[in-house]
Write an enzyme that holds these catalytic residues in place. Sequence first.
Site, short mmCIF file in Angstrom:
data_model
loop_
_atom_site.label_atom_id
_atom_site.label_comp_id
_atom_site.label_asym_id
_atom_site.label_seq_id
_atom_site.Cartn_x
_atom_site.Cartn_y
_atom_site.Cartn_z
N ASP A 183 -9.56 7.99 -10.26
CA ASP A 183 -8.41 8.72 -9.72
C ASP A 183 -7.92 8.10 -8.42
O ASP A 183 -8.75 7.68 -7.60
CB ASP A 183 -8.77 10.17 -9.39
N ASP A 203 -7.12 6.42 -14.15
CA ASP A 203 -7.13 7.88 -14.33
C ASP A 203 -5.91 8.43 -13.60
O ASP A 203 -4.96 7.66 -13.35
CB ASP A 203 -8.45 8.47 -13.82
N ASP A 204 -5.90 9.71 -13.22
CA ASP A 204 -4.72 10.26 -12.57
C ASP A 204 -4.36 9.45 -11.31
O ASP A 204 -5.23 9.12 -10.52
CB ASP A 204 -4.96 11.71 -12.15
N ARG A 256 2.52 15.31 -15.67
CA ARG A 256 1.68 16.27 -16.41
C ARG A 256 1.32 17.46 -15.55
O ARG A 256 1.02 17.34 -14.38
CB ARG A 256 0.42 15.55 -16.87
N LYS A 258 -1.61 20.37 -16.20
CA LYS A 258 -2.65 20.77 -17.15
C LYS A 258 -3.46 21.92 -16.56
O LYS A 258 -3.85 21.89 -15.39
CB LYS A 258 -3.54 19.59 -17.54
#
Length: 366
Positions: A183, A203-204, A256, A258
């Site tokens: 991340d 990743d993010d 996104r 989530k």
Amino acid sequence: MYPLLGFSLLGFLVSRAVLGAPASSDCTGTISSLNDVAAAVACTTVNINSFTVPAGQTFNLKLLDGTTVNLNGDIHFGVQNWAGPLFMLTLSAVNGNGHTFDGSGPSYWDGLGGNGGVVKPAPMMKISMSGTYKNVKVLNSPARTYSVSNPAPLTMTGLTIDNSLGDQPNSNSNGIPAGHNTDGFDCSTHNLVISNSVIHNQDDCLAINKGSNITFTGNSCTGGHGISVGSISSDAVVEDIFITNNVITNNDQALRIKTKSDATSASVSGVTYSGNTATGIKRFGVIIDQVRRSATIGTPGNGVKISGINFSGSTSSISVNSGAQRVAVNCGVGSCTGTWDWSKLKVSGGTAGKITNFNGITGFSQ
Ligand SMILES: *[C@@H]1O[C@H](CO)[C@@H](O)[C@H](O)[C@H]1NC(C)=O
Ligand SMILES: *[C@@H]1O[C@H](CO)[C@@H](O)[C@H](O)[C@H]1NC(C)=O
């Protein structure tokens, strides 16, 4: 001995008062090894020279209020399978002058990140400060890169996170990309700006787990899982988030939100997207999903209320790959509310996704 010490201390205080000497923190401390840290942090200017932090130790800078830190060389970290963090910063202004914190990621990477394999220090950089943190490069973080909290407004700007080497498999990763869970920024905080930074990871790029008044603007995100609000757990509140003018390249999704299907008493309200550009998106252009991870677009939960998600201001343009979905919104029954203005969203390529349990989106159809 004690009376003598007392006397000389008194003598020092008296002479300072008489001579009007400057406060003792008005000095410049220099750090060329961990041994120098204790003395240097008594000063409000701290200069850091290039050195290697011994394996298994945190370079922990706990500074006086108002301290300025200048990085005058690159910092390397010895390799050891432990929890980290590698660098920890509390209070001050930091100018990295373009120098690098090198986490030796390739020595840890095995394609599994935080999900298995060897223990990896995470986060690599734990930042707890207010003011400005700028011009710092991080190379090859073992797993998650920055964890950010700030007692008062903080601007992080001109940063580089380069984990591009982790896109390639290595001898420990069984043919999959060696970097995983790398991340960029994990933020659970208030009053934060992250701007004009370049992130290449797996990743993010940004993950906001809770907090308010967070702006992510003018950044470039390559190779990862896009710009995320979430995953949202029980009791988390996210509000007033501004995602503007970012460039997102070759990510799984561009934008996104989530939330965990079993989360309760949580909310996400007021997320504004403006002027973002995304290309080469592999799975979803925009995804709002009340089911996290493996069960993507599965049966949604409704314990996280979502409202005020808008694409306004300048147009956000997203181009998705042929196998990808343009927009998927998977709300729980009754948990997405209000009117969402999506008039400044354009998504091309791929196929349309599904909008479930919500009909409040205006100005957009796919
Ligand atoms: C929002 O955050 C910014 C930057 O950290 C700060 O300057 C501003 O005062 C904050 N706004 C509010 C309403 O607190
Ligand atoms: C989002 O757009 C709706 C519809 O125009 C508006 O009512 C709402 O105030 C907006 N929310 C934010 C956070 O801008």
